[in-house]
Scaffold this active site. Sequence first.
Site, PDB file in Angstrom:
ATOM      1  N   TYR A 137      16.073  52.507 -23.069  1.00  0.00           N
ATOM      2  CA  TYR A 137      16.849  53.247 -22.392  1.00  0.00           C
ATOM      3  C   TYR A 137      17.569  52.802 -21.055  1.00  0.00           C
ATOM      4  O   TYR A 137      16.592  52.589 -20.093  1.00  0.00           O
ATOM      5  CB  TYR A 137      16.467  54.739 -22.209  1.00  0.00           C
ATOM      6  CG  TYR A 137      17.580  55.774 -22.185  1.00  0.00           C
ATOM      7  CD1 TYR A 137      18.879  55.473 -21.486  1.00  0.00           C
ATOM      8  CD2 TYR A 137      17.408  57.113 -22.505  1.00  0.00           C
ATOM      9  CE1 TYR A 137      19.959  56.744 -21.346  1.00  0.00           C
ATOM     10  CE2 TYR A 137      18.181  58.247 -22.378  1.00  0.00           C
ATOM     11  CZ  TYR A 137      19.418  57.903 -21.875  1.00  0.00           C
ATOM     12  OH  TYR A 137      20.400  58.855 -21.416  1.00  0.00           O
ATOM     13  N   LYS A 165      19.702  51.639 -25.479  1.00  0.00           N
ATOM     14  CA  LYS A 165      20.749  52.478 -25.256  1.00  0.00           C
ATOM     15  C   LYS A 165      21.228  52.320 -23.918  1.00  0.00           C
ATOM     16  O   LYS A 165      20.558  52.221 -23.035  1.00  0.00           O
ATOM     17  CB  LYS A 165      20.506  53.917 -25.245  1.00  0.00           C
ATOM     18  CG  LYS A 165      21.659  54.825 -25.114  1.00  0.00           C
ATOM     19  CD  LYS A 165      21.183  56.208 -24.999  1.00  0.00           C
ATOM     20  CE  LYS A 165      22.362  57.333 -24.330  1.00  0.00           C
ATOM     21  NZ  LYS A 165      21.821  58.604 -24.200  1.00  0.00           N
TER      22      LYS A 165
END
Length: 297
Positions: A137, A165
């Site tokens: 992330y 992400k």
Amino acid sequence: MSHFAFPGVNLAITTPFDAQGHIDYARFEQLIEGYIAAGVHGFVLSSGTGMHVYLSKDESKELVAFGAKVIAGRATVIAQTSALLVEEVVERTVHAKHCGADGVMVLPPFFEGPTDDQGIIDFYSSVSEAGLPIIGYNVPQAVGIEVTPALLQELSKIPNFVSVKDSSGDLAAQASLARTGVPTMNGADPLVPYALFAGAAGLIWGGANMAPKTCVALANAAQAQRWDEVREIWKALAPVMSLIWQGDYVQSVYAGADMMGYGAGNPRRPLARLAADKHQALRDALAPLLEREVATV
């Protein structure tokens, strides 16, 4: 995107709460069924939009178990297993695996955690021992750690680390991550079509709670490289996706989803419901989507 395990719209689904602030599991099942009917490709359970940080460990684990059981293989399941302690991240990840999750999304160490690359690599190496595909992330504005292209290439050498992400909101930075060849997922709502054109492997999309059919149509058109169609669909989505990104993101998604028939109650405290003076702007931005989006939940 066809060779990636998590293509298309992975819905960062809201967590519904009742009037007492408890998780409403009956409503959660209804929402899942409605989103599956709308064609979403995958779900992120206990997501940031789903208020992961305001769920206890036990609540998050129960939510993942319940959601995975309801989804039952009809869409992919990503569980967020982020926590401050690496041992807890591993525990949550093992639990997600036992529940049948297809992968986990994990923030890098945050709140005064290690910021050097080796510390980040060691952290994700520990999580990888749980045996599920890991989506890292990149949200430097929130956790103070940037996943650079060089770091991503090192992380990709870890068994089970499959993607990152990117929610930085910086398209140039995300394109740089994608150029490493490591699958990169877009997590910034206003960048969706541009990120897909730049090579994003998939989407983790909170704003899709409000307009799942339209968001799925855009992702499907992009996968088929029908870029003229993507551009036309984005004209309807862009106003609302830009608006919610400007602030009060979670509150806006909850309010907008309710307006579109996908209500999940109010966000959990300490977040309050969206301020009344912001409702009309959100309603106006959603207006072009009403004809396409007819919620059945």
